[in-house]
Write a protein that holds these residues in place. Structure first.
Motif, PDB file in Angstrom:
ATOM      1  N   GLN A 213       0.820  -1.213   0.000  1.00 22.11           N
ATOM      2  CA  GLN A 213       0.000   0.000   0.000  1.00 22.11           C
ATOM      3  C   GLN A 213       0.851   1.260   0.000  1.00 22.11           C
ATOM      4  N   GLU A 214       1.982   1.216   0.692  1.00 18.94           N
ATOM      5  CA  GLU A 214       2.846   2.399   0.770  1.00 18.94           C
ATOM      6  C   GLU A 214       3.689   2.574  -0.486  1.00 18.94           C
ATOM      7  N   TRP A 215       4.150   1.460  -1.080  1.00 16.24           N
ATOM      8  CA  TRP A 215       5.046   1.522  -2.238  1.00 16.24           C
ATOM      9  C   TRP A 215       4.548   0.569  -3.320  1.00 16.24           C
ATOM     10  N   PRO A 216       3.358   0.810  -3.871  1.00 16.28           N
ATOM     11  CA  PRO A 216       2.780  -0.144  -4.828  1.00 16.28           C
ATOM     12  C   PRO A 216       3.630  -0.358  -6.072  1.00 16.28           C
ATOM     13  N   ASP A 217       4.417   0.617  -6.475  1.00 19.59           N
ATOM     14  CA  ASP A 217       5.257   0.454  -7.664  1.00 19.59           C
ATOM     15  C   ASP A 217       6.415  -0.516  -7.429  1.00 19.59           C
ATOM     16  N   MET A 218       6.677  -0.854  -6.155  1.00 20.15           N
ATOM     17  CA  MET A 218       7.807  -1.716  -5.825  1.00 20.15           C
ATOM     18  C   MET A 218       7.401  -3.172  -5.607  1.00 20.15           C
ATOM     19  N   VAL A 219       6.114  -3.457  -5.654  1.00 17.12           N
ATOM     20  CA  VAL A 219       5.628  -4.821  -5.382  1.00 17.12           C
ATOM     21  C   VAL A 219       4.916  -5.327  -6.627  1.00 17.12           C
ATOM     22  N   ARG A 220       5.473  -6.377  -7.244  1.00 13.18           N
ATOM     23  CA  ARG A 220       4.881  -6.926  -8.464  1.00 13.18           C
ATOM     24  C   ARG A 220       3.784  -7.947  -8.161  1.00 13.18           C
ATOM     25  N   ALA A 221       3.877  -8.624  -7.024  1.00 13.14           N
ATOM     26  CA  ALA A 221       2.858  -9.577  -6.608  1.00 13.14           C
ATOM     27  C   ALA A 221       3.057  -9.880  -5.126  1.00 13.14           C
ATOM     28  N   LEU A 222       1.975 -10.261  -4.464  1.00 10.08           N
ATOM     29  CA  LEU A 222       2.011 -10.667  -3.066  1.00 10.08           C
ATOM     30  C   LEU A 222       1.576 -12.124  -2.957  1.00 10.08           C
ATOM     31  N   VAL A 223       2.361 -12.917  -2.248  1.00 11.56           N
ATOM     32  CA  VAL A 223       1.967 -14.278  -1.881  1.00 11.56           C
ATOM     33  C   VAL A 223       1.951 -14.317  -0.359  1.00 11.56           C
ATOM     34  N   LEU A 224       0.763 -14.446   0.210  1.00 12.76           N
ATOM     35  CA  LEU A 224       0.591 -14.343   1.656  1.00 12.76           C
ATOM     36  C   LEU A 224       0.227 -15.710   2.216  1.00 12.76           C
ATOM     37  N   VAL A 225       1.136 -16.269   2.980  1.00  9.42           N
ATOM     38  CA  VAL A 225       0.962 -17.600   3.558  1.00  9.42           C
ATOM     39  C   VAL A 225       0.393 -17.433   4.964  1.00  9.42           C
ATOM     40  N   GLU A 226      -0.897 -17.686   5.103  1.00  8.59           N
ATOM     41  CA  GLU A 226      -1.616 -17.487   6.362  1.00  8.59           C
ATOM     42  C   GLU A 226      -1.273 -16.138   6.998  1.00  8.59           C
ATOM     43  N   PRO A 227      -1.601 -15.040   6.311  1.00  8.34           N
ATOM     44  CA  PRO A 227      -1.313 -13.714   6.877  1.00  8.34           C
ATOM     45  C   PRO A 227      -2.057 -13.512   8.188  1.00  8.34           C
ATOM     46  N   ALA A 228      -1.354 -12.958   9.168  1.00  7.53           N
ATOM     47  CA  ALA A 228      -1.936 -12.792  10.501  1.00  7.53           C
ATOM     48  C   ALA A 228      -2.790 -11.545  10.617  1.00  7.53           C
ATOM     49  N   SER A 229      -2.700 -10.633   9.624  1.00 10.69           N
ATOM     50  CA  SER A 229      -3.479  -9.405   9.678  1.00 10.69           C
ATOM     51  C   SER A 229      -3.669  -8.879   8.259  1.00 10.69           C
ATOM     52  N   THR A 230      -4.220  -7.694   8.165  1.00 10.64           N
ATOM     53  CA  THR A 230      -4.565  -7.110   6.867  1.00 10.64           C
ATOM     54  C   THR A 230      -3.868  -5.770   6.681  1.00 10.64           C
ATOM     55  N   GLY A 231      -4.125  -5.150   5.532  1.00  8.59           N
ATOM     56  CA  GLY A 231      -3.661  -3.798   5.293  1.00  8.59           C
ATOM     57  C   GLY A 231      -4.646  -2.786   5.841  1.00  8.59           C
ATOM     58  N   LEU A 232      -4.482  -1.533   5.406  1.00  2.00           N
ATOM     59  CA  LEU A 232      -5.352  -0.447   5.852  1.00  2.00           C
ATOM     60  C   LEU A 232      -6.550  -0.319   4.917  1.00  2.00           C
ATOM     61  N   ALA A 233      -7.755  -0.302   5.490  1.00  2.00           N
ATOM     62  CA  ALA A 233      -8.974  -0.206   4.683  1.00  2.00           C
ATOM     63  C   ALA A 233      -8.991   1.076   3.858  1.00  2.00           C
ATOM     64  N   GLU A 234      -8.475   2.176   4.414  1.00  2.00           N
ATOM     65  CA  GLU A 234      -8.529   3.455   3.706  1.00  2.00           C
ATOM     66  C   GLU A 234      -7.535   3.534   2.547  1.00  2.00           C
ATOM     67  N   LYS A 235      -6.611   2.552   2.442  1.00  5.84           N
ATOM     68  CA  LYS A 235      -5.642   2.558   1.351  1.00  5.84           C
ATOM     69  C   LYS A 235      -5.820   1.346   0.443  1.00  5.84           C
ATOM     70  N   VAL A 236      -7.001   0.745   0.458  1.00 10.51           N
ATOM     71  CA  VAL A 236      -7.210  -0.486  -0.290  1.00 10.51           C
ATOM     72  C   VAL A 236      -7.053  -0.272  -1.794  1.00 10.51           C
ATOM     73  N   ALA A 237      -7.346   0.919  -2.290  1.00 12.61           N
ATOM     74  CA  ALA A 237      -7.248   1.181  -3.727  1.00 12.61           C
ATOM     75  C   ALA A 237      -5.819   1.062  -4.236  1.00 12.61           C
ATOM     76  N   ALA A 238      -4.835   1.244  -3.356  1.00 12.76           N
ATOM     77  CA  ALA A 238      -3.438   1.157  -3.781  1.00 12.76           C
ATOM     78  C   ALA A 238      -3.067  -0.249  -4.230  1.00 12.76           C
ATOM     79  N   LEU A 239      -3.880  -1.247  -3.855  1.00 21.10           N
ATOM     80  CA  LEU A 239      -3.575  -2.639  -4.167  1.00 21.10           C
ATOM     81  C   LEU A 239      -4.195  -3.098  -5.484  1.00 21.10           C
ATOM     82  N   ALA A 240      -4.892  -2.212  -6.167  1.00 16.86           N
ATOM     83  CA  ALA A 240      -5.661  -2.611  -7.346  1.00 16.86           C
ATOM     84  C   ALA A 240      -4.795  -3.219  -8.443  1.00 16.86           C
TER      85      ALA A 240
END
Length: 320
Positions: A213-240
């Motif tokens: 969410q903070e640096w979307p241009d630096m992350v090409r893909a996310l693989v989350l293995v049983e993530p313990a929490s989530t991102g920020l709801a107010e910044k969800v658009a950054a993950l599009a």
């Protein structure tokens, strides 16, 4: 894949991030560093660095990953959890190197080779250290205690006494007060390495969501293995624009905490989709892959799950 030798074009390590903190007004003291040596006068006043992060990078030859692949560990662990399993098998670091990915393994702030460096003084809090018994239930190995040795039916984690001791020996103290420093360090790591795929486990999933969410241009893909929490709801658009794969193991339904953790994760995934993002969720038992604990990358079928991840990444055009 384990029969193929790994050829490395490059193997390096480095530290990133770190803030300067000035300490003043503290009394000096004498310290004997080694038994039998002369005592030294230590003045604690001066400038310290806190919040640094250690990373190790291995680049295979030939390289087939379109970008580097980072492995971010969970709470109370270090990057060593990706290197080998408690029963001595090769970890995901080896799997993805063999597949041709440049692999970056890091130790988060205050963990492993990153060091503590005045963490208690600067952030407050008390380090949390795991007992021999605590993760047995919390990581869904089995009922009771490791001394009793009962595991869930079909359990894939190597839960014999020797392997369990090896796992606990790899656990380290963690603070609950270093999130801001850790996120800052992950940002510095992405800045140093460049755009990457981020594979994150448990607590690392929280940092992966936030970093994307903070640096979307630096992350090409996310693989989350049983993530313990989530991102920020107010910044969800950054993950599009970032494809996401979420993976959950077995024995969740009867657990005290994981049904809630997974439900919150699925709700956040739905919010990402509603904002135009792409999130694929894999329930391993529903796919016929049964017996996985919370420590999926250490389970006996870890290569099977890594193969699933590899196929998903290749399907996103990130492997050639």
């Amino acid at each position: 894949m384990t029969e193929t030798p790994i050829a490395l074009a490059r193997w390096a390590s480095f530290h990133v991030a770190g803030r300067e903190v000035v300490v003043a007004g503290q009394p000096p003291r004498e310290v004997t560093f080694t038994p039998g040596s002369a005592p030294a006068r230590i003045d604690p006043n001066g400038t310290y660095l806190v919040g640094g992060m250690y990373a190790q990078v291995m680049e295979p030859a030939p390289k087939r990953g379109a970008v580097p692949l980072m492995l971010w560990h969970g709470g109370g662990l270090t990057g060593a959890c990706w290197e080998t399993t408690p029963d001595g098998r090769e970890g995901w670091q080896h799997f993805f190197l063999r597949a041709g990915w440049e692999v970056v393994v890091s130790d988060a702030v205050e963990r492993g080779r990153s060091g503590w460096m005045r963490i208690p003084e600067e952030t407050g809090g008390v380090p949390v250290t795991l007992t021999l018994e605590n993760p047995w239930e919390r990581f869904r190995i089995g009922p009771g205690t490791p001394q009793e040795g009962r595991v869930f039916e079909g359990q894939q984690f190597p839960a014999d006494a020797a392997s369990w001791r090896n796992f606990i020996l790899g656990c380290v103290p963690r603070f609950t007060t270093t999130d801001a420093l850790t996120l800052e360090a992950y940002g510095a790591l992405l800045g140093r390495v460049g755009p990457s795929v981020v594979v994150a486990h448990s607590q690392g999933g929280f940092f992966a969501w936030r970093a994307a969410q903070e640096w979307p241009d630096m992350v090409r893909a996310l693989v989350l293995v049983e993530p313990a929490s989530t991102g920020l709801a107010e910044k969800v658009a950054a993950l599009a624009g970032i494809p996401v794969l979420m993976i959950y193991g077995d024995f969740i339904e009867g657990d005290a905490r994981w049904p809630t953790i997974r439900a919150r994760g699925l709700d956040f995934a739905a919010a990402v989709r509603a904002a135009g993002g792409q999130v694929d969720v894999v329930d391993l038992p529903a796919q016929g892959i049964r017996g996985n604990s919370h420590m999926i990358m250490m389970d006996r079928n870890s290569d099977q799950v890594a193969g699933l991840v590899q196929g998903w990444l290749a399907g996103r055009g990130l492997w050639r």
